[in-house]
Design a protein around this motif. Structure first.
Motif, mmCIF file in Angstrom:
data_model
loop_
_atom_site.group_PDB
_atom_site.id
_atom_site.type_symbol
_atom_site.label_atom_id
_atom_site.label_comp_id
_atom_site.label_asym_id
_atom_site.label_seq_id
_atom_site.Cartn_x
_atom_site.Cartn_y
_atom_site.Cartn_z
ATOM 1 N N UNK A 1 2.341 15.330 -3.344
ATOM 2 C CA UNK A 1 2.561 14.668 -4.641
ATOM 3 C C UNK A 1 3.984 14.137 -4.802
ATOM 4 N N UNK A 2 4.948 14.636 -4.017
ATOM 5 C CA UNK A 2 6.336 14.205 -4.161
ATOM 6 C C UNK A 2 6.846 13.500 -2.907
ATOM 7 N N UNK A 3 5.950 13.079 -2.051
ATOM 8 C CA UNK A 3 6.333 12.482 -0.771
ATOM 9 C C UNK A 3 5.473 11.231 -0.571
ATOM 10 N N UNK A 4 6.059 10.074 -0.875
ATOM 11 C CA UNK A 4 5.315 8.816 -0.787
ATOM 12 C C UNK A 4 5.808 7.948 0.350
ATOM 13 N N UNK A 5 4.901 7.168 0.943
ATOM 14 C CA UNK A 5 5.261 6.208 1.989
ATOM 15 C C UNK A 5 4.551 4.894 1.686
ATOM 16 N N UNK A 6 5.059 3.809 2.229
ATOM 17 C CA UNK A 6 4.459 2.518 1.887
ATOM 18 C C UNK A 6 4.496 1.551 3.060
ATOM 19 N N UNK A 31 0.850 -1.198 0.000
ATOM 20 C CA UNK A 31 0.000 0.000 0.000
ATOM 21 C C UNK A 31 0.877 1.236 0.000
ATOM 22 N N UNK A 32 0.729 2.035 -1.038
ATOM 23 C CA UNK A 32 1.395 3.331 -1.074
ATOM 24 C C UNK A 32 0.407 4.404 -0.623
ATOM 25 N N UNK A 33 0.914 5.412 0.080
ATOM 26 C CA UNK A 33 0.120 6.603 0.372
ATOM 27 C C UNK A 33 0.965 7.814 0.036
ATOM 28 N N UNK A 34 0.300 8.888 -0.383
ATOM 29 C CA UNK A 34 1.007 10.135 -0.652
ATOM 30 C C UNK A 34 0.742 11.123 0.474
ATOM 31 N N UNK A 35 1.826 11.729 0.982
ATOM 32 C CA UNK A 35 1.698 12.821 1.951
ATOM 33 C C UNK A 35 1.631 14.144 1.185
#
Lengths: 109, 447
Positions: free
Chosen positions: B388-393, B382-386
């Protein structure tokens, strides 16, 4: 009827499931590979946002795949999520995945 | 379970073969009760799978059954003409994605994979006669049925938040008109307004979703309405990827300061919402009442409606299944996948539904062909965006033990590297992967 079904079902269970002698069963390589497709796509996908950011698994030699996967597993190569994923499988499973992916007839859309 | 030696195993295998032949006879529709047409179809040996629900689970299962064995006829029943993914729908709020980019047609399933698409709704499942009855009066025989009905809501558990009220105050937890309405309300809101997001108790669809939504709304507000504020009034004390989200909010949205754009009030601080007054746009939480400009209550959830009326659910409101095959523990020949199923440690995510569907598809093909069911495994990513250029998984590999219990593999999986570890992490790379992941998983499901 009910009892007959239960009997049939339990016989089916014993017959068709893997023998349970091994403590940990060897995961089916095709099923593992199907799970890879969730991110990597079953074939090279053209993404308008980030074309090719997640590499396609097509047309890669088995030796390259097994090396990459074991390097991720033992943190010899730094990735984002692949280190976390590769640790989920035994070396034998990773090797079977590599063989499956490298066989030209298997890895098709 | 007792371990079988080789001779015993062979004996049982042979017996199972005989049992298979027997059960095939037993499972033939009883002549006297069946319309002629169905018997004729069955006699021709056409093997039929019916799938209820054209979301992630249903569409994936349809494609992978046809890929594994094109002799099996697969009918997918789904009322909607196209499917709008829930995952990625938060990104529309931040302008990262067009709404149209969330919509996927069934054309490729039909034309490339030969899936029969039926735009209709199932009103009844008859497990004894092995048929489903649809709203349009169709009567479809199945050898195996796959039910992938998604979620339904516990309306009025937050008193006053009913289905009718949701048409004015969207939950936006099933993507489509609800998503569009929430975005219109955010666009119409004044600078300096307050947005309330009320995430539900566990378990629910897309565990990181409410917190990604807060992030994406904050990204929009920061640019267009910077004096505004988001209050997350939570029914829980923690949530998926919490450390990473809080860290991202600190860096980006002033979390924890006087100028915080996002404030999270957990249940332990009396954040749980009990009641909603739509006329005064006010929620009543355990700490007291709070007025807001945009209110996004995400209600507590249960399996989709048809699972309940068909008797596939247990006291939890979800569907117990055997995890090697995803066959219901309540009704034989009926499989349940996706958010509606009880999936051990697997979360109610799109990735998990896709993974479950593939295991189920190969198991259904094996069972129909009298073959051995293979040893399954699953992945969730599961990816989430904080921003548009900051992703966490978060990711995990799952396997199943001899007791049919799914377990997360020890030492595998986990969340992205935290910035607290003294490294910058891979937030930009993960944001790029997140967007690329959307393209690839939807291609894997629908195209």
């Amino acid at each position: 009827m009910q009892l007959r079904w239960v009997k049939t079902a339990s016989l089916l269970f014993m017959g068709f499931y893997q023998p349970l002698a091994m403590a940990v069963e060897f995961s089916d390589p095709e099923i593992i590979v199907h799970n890879c497709y969730g991110c990597h796509g079953a074939k090279a996908q053209k993404s308008p946002v980030a074309k090719g950011a997640v590499p396609s698994l097509q047309a890669l030699p088995a030796s390259y795949i097994i090396e990459s996967l074991t390097d991720f597993k033992y943190d010899k190569r730094e990735g984002t999520i692949m280190n976390r994923i590769a640790k989920g499988y035994t070396e034998g499973e990773l090797s079977a995945v590599a063989s499956y992916l490298a066989a030209p007839t298997n890895n098709k859309p | 379970m007792r371990i079988l030696n080789r001779r015993e195993f062979l004996k049982y295998s042979l017996t199972a073969g005989a049992a298979m032949a027997l059960s095939a006879c037993e499972n033939m529709p009883e002549q006297s009760n069946q319309p002629l047409s169905q018997n004729t179809e069955h006699a021709k040996g056409r093997r039929k799978v019916v799938i209820i629900g054209g979301g992630v689970g249903g569409a994936t299962a349809a494609k992978y059954i046809r890929k594994a064995d094109a002799r099996i006829e697969v009918t997918l029943i789904e009322p909607k003409i196209s499917y709008t993914t829930c995952f990625g729908s938060n990104w529309v709020v931040a302008g990262i994605k067009d709404f149209a980019g969330l919509e996927h047609s069934y054309q490729d399933l039909r034309e490339k994979y030969g899936v029969k698409i039926l735009h209709d709704s199932v009103t009844q499942i008859d497990p004894d006669k092995r048929k489903v009855i649809t709203q349009d009066g169709r009567n479809l025989y199945f050898e195996r049925l796959i039910v992938s009905p998604g979620i339904d809501f516990h309306w009025n558990e937050i008193v006053g938040y009913t289905e009718e009220v949701s048409y004015e105050f969207p939950h936006a937890w099933q993507a489509g008109e609800q998503t569009k309405l929430l975005i219109r309300q955010l666009h119409a809101m004044r600078n300096g307004g307050t947005v309330i997001i009320a995430p539900p108790r566990d378990p629910f669809r897309c565990p990181p979703g409410p917190y990604e939504r807060a992030s994406m709304i904050a990204h929009y507000l920061k640019q267009h309405k910077p004096r505004s504020k988001i209050l997350i009034l939570d029914a829980k004390d923690s949530f998926s990827k919490r450390t990473l989200f809080l860290q991202g909010w600190e860096k980006t949205y002033g979390y924890g300061t006087d100028h915080a754009m996002i404030e999270w009030i957990p249940a332990a601080q009396d954040g749980r919402v009990l009641q909603f007054d739509p006329i005064n746009k006010t929620v009543y939480a355990e700490f007291g009442k709070q007025k807001a400009d945009v209110i996004n209550i995400i209600p507590a959830q249960k399996a989709g409606q048809i699972a309940h009326s068909a008797g596939l659910t247990d006291e939890t409101g979800w569907c117990p299944v055997h995890h090697r095959t995803w066959e219901s523990s309540k009704i034989p020949h009926v499989h349940v996948i996706g958010d509606a199923s009880i999936a051990g440690g697997l979360p109610k995510s799109g990735y998990a539904a896709n993974s479950e569907a593939k295991v189920c598809a190969l198991a259904v093909v094996a069972l129909m062909n009298g073959q051995q069911v293979r040893v399954p495994s699953w992945i969730n990513t599961c990816y989430s965006l904080v921003t548009p250029l900051y992703g966490i998984s978060v990711a995990m590999v799952y396997k199943v033990n001899e007791k049919d219990e799914i377990y997360a593999v020890d030492g595998a999986g986990g969340v992205s590297q935290s910035d607290y570890d003294g490294v910058a992490g891979n937030k930009l790379a993960e944001a790029i992967y997140a967007k690329n992941w959307y393209e690839n998983i939807t291609a894997d499901i629908f195209h």
